[in-house]
Design a protein around this motif. Structure first.
Motif, mmCIF file in Angstrom:
data_model
loop_
_atom_site.group_PDB
_atom_site.id
_atom_site.type_symbol
_atom_site.label_atom_id
_atom_site.label_comp_id
_atom_site.label_asym_id
_atom_site.label_seq_id
_atom_site.Cartn_x
_atom_site.Cartn_y
_atom_site.Cartn_z
ATOM 1 N N PHE A 82 1.091 -0.029 0.742
ATOM 2 C CA PHE A 82 0.373 1.246 0.678
ATOM 3 C C PHE A 82 -1.023 1.019 0.118
ATOM 4 N N THR A 83 -1.963 1.827 0.583
ATOM 5 C CA THR A 83 -3.331 1.774 0.088
ATOM 6 C C THR A 83 -3.830 3.180 -0.205
ATOM 7 N N ILE A 84 -4.324 3.371 -1.415
ATOM 8 C CA ILE A 84 -4.884 4.663 -1.788
ATOM 9 C C ILE A 84 -6.399 4.596 -1.757
ATOM 10 N N SER A 85 -7.019 5.690 -1.335
ATOM 11 C CA SER A 85 -8.477 5.771 -1.313
ATOM 12 C C SER A 85 -8.869 7.228 -1.533
ATOM 13 N N ARG A 86 -10.153 7.457 -1.754
ATOM 14 C CA ARG A 86 -10.588 8.838 -1.957
ATOM 15 C C ARG A 86 -12.009 9.029 -1.477
ATOM 16 N N ASP A 87 -12.312 10.280 -1.164
ATOM 17 C CA ASP A 87 -13.655 10.697 -0.794
ATOM 18 C C ASP A 87 -14.102 11.679 -1.864
ATOM 19 N N ASN A 88 -14.927 11.215 -2.793
ATOM 20 C CA ASN A 88 -15.320 12.068 -3.919
ATOM 21 C C ASN A 88 -16.120 13.283 -3.463
ATOM 22 N N ALA A 89 -16.891 13.131 -2.416
ATOM 23 C CA ALA A 89 -17.708 14.245 -1.940
ATOM 24 C C ALA A 89 -16.850 15.390 -1.420
ATOM 25 N N LYS A 90 -15.652 15.057 -0.955
ATOM 26 C CA LYS A 90 -14.750 16.075 -0.396
ATOM 27 C C LYS A 90 -13.539 16.335 -1.275
ATOM 28 N N ASN A 91 -13.522 15.760 -2.481
ATOM 29 C CA ASN A 91 -12.383 15.942 -3.402
ATOM 30 C C ASN A 91 -11.058 15.667 -2.704
ATOM 31 N N THR A 92 -11.028 14.608 -1.938
ATOM 32 C CA THR A 92 -9.857 14.296 -1.121
ATOM 33 C C THR A 92 -9.355 12.891 -1.419
ATOM 34 N N VAL A 93 -8.037 12.771 -1.484
ATOM 35 C CA VAL A 93 -7.398 11.474 -1.690
ATOM 36 C C VAL A 93 -6.506 11.191 -0.485
ATOM 37 N N PHE A 94 -6.431 9.926 -0.117
ATOM 38 C CA PHE A 94 -5.654 9.491 1.030
ATOM 39 C C PHE A 94 -4.633 8.450 0.597
ATOM 40 N N LEU A 95 -3.533 8.401 1.330
ATOM 41 C CA LEU A 95 -2.544 7.357 1.117
ATOM 42 C C LEU A 95 -2.154 6.798 2.479
ATOM 43 N N GLN A 96 -2.570 5.567 2.734
ATOM 44 C CA GLN A 96 -2.176 4.881 3.949
ATOM 45 C C GLN A 96 -0.902 4.107 3.671
ATOM 46 N N MET A 97 0.155 4.448 4.403
ATOM 47 C CA MET A 97 1.464 3.844 4.177
ATOM 48 C C MET A 97 1.830 3.015 5.402
ATOM 49 N N ASN A 98 1.969 1.723 5.199
ATOM 50 C CA ASN A 98 2.336 0.805 6.274
ATOM 51 C C ASN A 98 3.674 0.141 5.975
ATOM 52 N N SER A 99 4.265 -0.440 6.993
ATOM 53 C CA SER A 99 5.541 -1.155 6.842
ATOM 54 C C SER A 99 6.567 -0.292 6.107
ATOM 55 N N LEU A 100 6.700 0.926 6.559
ATOM 56 C CA LEU A 100 7.576 1.882 5.869
ATOM 57 C C LEU A 100 9.033 1.467 5.965
ATOM 58 N N LYS A 101 9.758 1.758 4.881
ATOM 59 C CA LYS A 101 11.165 1.418 4.754
ATOM 60 C C LYS A 101 11.977 2.699 4.545
ATOM 61 N N PRO A 102 13.266 2.670 4.827
ATOM 62 C CA PRO A 102 14.099 3.869 4.586
ATOM 63 C C PRO A 102 14.013 4.338 3.130
ATOM 64 N N GLU A 103 13.873 3.415 2.199
ATOM 65 C CA GLU A 103 13.802 3.801 0.778
ATOM 66 C C GLU A 103 12.480 4.477 0.418
ATOM 67 N N ASP A 104 11.538 4.530 1.338
ATOM 68 C CA ASP A 104 10.308 5.301 1.108
ATOM 69 C C ASP A 104 10.512 6.787 1.410
ATOM 70 N N THR A 105 11.660 7.134 1.953
ATOM 71 C CA THR A 105 11.947 8.531 2.261
ATOM 72 C C THR A 105 11.973 9.357 0.982
ATOM 73 N N ALA A 106 11.149 10.404 0.950
ATOM 74 C CA ALA A 106 11.032 11.238 -0.245
ATOM 75 C C ALA A 106 10.071 12.382 0.049
#
Length: 121
Positions: free
Chosen positions: A67-91
Motif C-alpha cells: 500500500f502507498t499513501i499520498s496526499r494533495d495538500n491543496a485539495k485536503n485530500t488523502v489517497f491510498l493505493q492498495m496493490n496485491s490485495l489479500k482476503p485479509e485486507d477485507t474490512a
C-alpha cells in the motif's frame, strides 16, 4: 463543521488493486496528519497508513510494500493505493484527519463514515 468524504471502495479479486480517496472539507483552519484505518468484523480498528503535512508516512506492518499513501495538500485530500490485495485486507476502511476547525483552538480527530473493501478469493 468538518466532513471527511471517502470514495473508491469495492469488490476486487485477490492480487488486484484499489485506490481510496478522502477529501476533508468544511471549516478547516489547519490540517495535519491524515490517514486510513480499517476494521474487520470481530477485530479492533487498526492503522493502515498515515501521512503528515510534509509527507512523512507510517504504515501498518501488514501492508508495508503493498500500500502507498499520498496526499494533495491543496485539495485536503488523502489517497491510498492498495496493490496485491489479500482476503485479509477485507474490512471497512475509515479516513482519519487531525484538524483544527474554525471556532476551536485544539487539534481534534475527525473520521469518515467508512468504505467497504472486499477482497474475494
Amino acid at each position: 463543521q468538518v466532513q471527511l468524504v471517502e470514495s473508491g471502495g469495492g469488490l476486487v479479486q485477490v492480487g488486484g488493486s484499489l485506490r481510496l480517496s478522502c477529501e476533508a472539507s468544511g471549516s478547516i483552519i489547519s490540517l495535519n496528519r491524515m490517514g486510513w484505518y480499517r476494521q474487520a468484523p470481530g477485530k479492533q480498528r487498526e492503522l493502515v497508513a498515515s501521512i503528515n503535512s510534509v509527507g512523512s508516512t507510517n504504515y501498518g506492518d501488514s501492508v508495508k510494500g503493498r500500500f502507498t499513501i499520498s496526499r494533495d495538500n491543496a485539495k485536503n485530500t488523502v489517497f491510498l493505493q492498495m496493490n496485491s490485495l489479500k482476503p485479509e485486507d477485507t474490512a471497512v476502511y475509515y479516513c482519519h484527519a487531525n484538524i483544527v476547525a474554525r471556532g476551536y483552538v485544539n487539534w481534534n480527530d475527525h473520521w469518515g463514515q467508512g468504505t467497504q473493501v472486499t477482497v474475494s478469493s
